[in-house]
Motif scaffolding. Structure first.
Motif, PDB file in Angstrom:
ATOM      1  N   ILE A 188       6.776   5.647   3.263  1.00 46.34           N
ATOM      2  CA  ILE A 188       7.645   4.487   3.045  1.00 46.34           C
ATOM      3  C   ILE A 188       8.041   3.878   4.386  1.00 46.34           C
ATOM      4  O   ILE A 188       8.000   2.661   4.568  1.00 46.34           O
ATOM      5  CB  ILE A 188       8.900   4.884   2.241  1.00 46.34           C
ATOM      6  CG1 ILE A 188       8.501   5.361   0.851  1.00 46.34           C
ATOM      7  CG2 ILE A 188       9.892   3.736   2.154  1.00 46.34           C
ATOM      8  CD1 ILE A 188       9.588   6.101   0.109  1.00 46.34           C
ATOM      9  N   LEU A 189       8.420   4.724   5.317  1.00 44.16           N
ATOM     10  CA  LEU A 189       8.851   4.224   6.626  1.00 44.16           C
ATOM     11  C   LEU A 189       7.718   3.531   7.374  1.00 44.16           C
ATOM     12  O   LEU A 189       7.941   2.523   8.042  1.00 44.16           O
ATOM     13  CB  LEU A 189       9.413   5.370   7.473  1.00 44.16           C
ATOM     14  CG  LEU A 189      10.818   5.828   7.098  1.00 44.16           C
ATOM     15  CD1 LEU A 189      11.183   7.087   7.862  1.00 44.16           C
ATOM     16  CD2 LEU A 189      11.837   4.733   7.379  1.00 44.16           C
TER      17      LEU A 189
ATOM     18  N   ARG B   6      12.222   2.151  14.059  1.00 38.03           N
ATOM     19  CA  ARG B   6      11.755   3.129  13.063  1.00 38.03           C
ATOM     20  C   ARG B   6      12.016   4.555  13.558  1.00 38.03           C
ATOM     21  O   ARG B   6      12.464   5.406  12.804  1.00 38.03           O
ATOM     22  CB  ARG B   6      10.272   2.910  12.767  1.00 38.03           C
ATOM     23  CG  ARG B   6       9.748   3.810  11.639  1.00 38.03           C
ATOM     24  CD  ARG B   6       8.292   3.550  11.285  1.00 38.03           C
ATOM     25  NE  ARG B   6       8.103   2.211  10.761  1.00 38.03           N
ATOM     26  CZ  ARG B   6       7.544   1.198  11.425  1.00 38.03           C
ATOM     27  NH1 ARG B   6       7.107   1.370  12.669  1.00 38.03           N
ATOM     28  NH2 ARG B   6       7.396   0.020  10.878  1.00 38.03           N
TER      29      ARG B   6
ATOM     30  N   LYS C 284       5.374   1.829   6.119  1.00 35.59           N
ATOM     31  CA  LYS C 284       5.124   0.521   5.503  1.00 35.59           C
ATOM     32  C   LYS C 284       6.282  -0.451   5.708  1.00 35.59           C
ATOM     33  O   LYS C 284       6.159  -1.638   5.417  1.00 35.59           O
ATOM     34  CB  LYS C 284       4.878   0.702   4.006  1.00 35.59           C
ATOM     35  CG  LYS C 284       3.591   1.423   3.683  1.00 35.59           C
ATOM     36  CD  LYS C 284       3.435   1.606   2.186  1.00 35.59           C
ATOM     37  CE  LYS C 284       2.175   2.406   1.875  1.00 35.59           C
ATOM     38  NZ  LYS C 284       2.048   2.685   0.429  1.00 35.59           N
ATOM     39  N   THR C 285       7.413   0.052   6.181  1.00 37.22           N
ATOM     40  CA  THR C 285       8.579  -0.807   6.371  1.00 37.22           C
ATOM     41  C   THR C 285       8.418  -1.626   7.644  1.00 37.22           C
ATOM     42  O   THR C 285       8.198  -1.066   8.712  1.00 37.22           O
ATOM     43  CB  THR C 285       9.855   0.055   6.463  1.00 37.22           C
ATOM     44  OG1 THR C 285       9.952   0.864   5.298  1.00 37.22           O
ATOM     45  CG2 THR C 285      11.092  -0.819   6.555  1.00 37.22           C
TER      46      THR C 285
ATOM     47  N   MET D 194       9.324  -3.069  10.772  1.00 37.72           N
ATOM     48  CA  MET D 194      10.354  -2.996  11.811  1.00 37.72           C
ATOM     49  C   MET D 194       9.710  -2.570  13.113  1.00 37.72           C
ATOM     50  O   MET D 194       8.580  -2.082  13.121  1.00 37.72           O
ATOM     51  CB  MET D 194      11.492  -2.043  11.421  1.00 37.72           C
ATOM     52  CG  MET D 194      11.086  -0.598  11.196  1.00 37.72           C
ATOM     53  SD  MET D 194      12.485   0.533  10.938  1.00 37.72           S
ATOM     54  CE  MET D 194      13.236  -0.107   9.480  1.00 37.72           C
TER      55      MET D 194
END
Length: 93
Positions: free
Chosen positions: A38-39, A49, A41-42, A44
């Protein structure tokens, strides 16, 4: 001494300090792995991150500590030791 040091000192005779630290590390790693996709794909900045991941790992460690304190405060020592053994089996395999 902080709460964790007091907690550990109560169980030094049972060699629980390294055991509990290892359980905590396993739980934090488990949490980290479950959120890593998930991170990634986020959208930022990488540095943001990394900072978020570090903050989440610290928070996860605090949650594990809180649960262990709760168990310690509500269970008899032998029951608590059984819980520690159970967590070692869960994460140690």
């Amino acid at each position: 001494a902080d709460e964790m040091e007091e907690f550990y000192s109560l169980y030094q005779g049972r060699d629980l300090i390294p055991r509990i630290q290892e359980i905590k590390a396993w739980a934090v790693e488990d949490f980290h792995l479950r959120l890593s996709k998930i991170l990634k794909k986020t959208p930022m900045e990488d540095v943001d991150r990394e900072n978020l991941e570090k903050a989440m790992d610290v928070a996860a460690g605090k949650v594990v500590n809180k649960m262990l304190f709760g168990l310690r405060d509500t269970l008899e020592e032998e029951e608590f030791l059984h819980c520690v053994k159970g967590l070692e089996k869960l994460y140690g395999e």
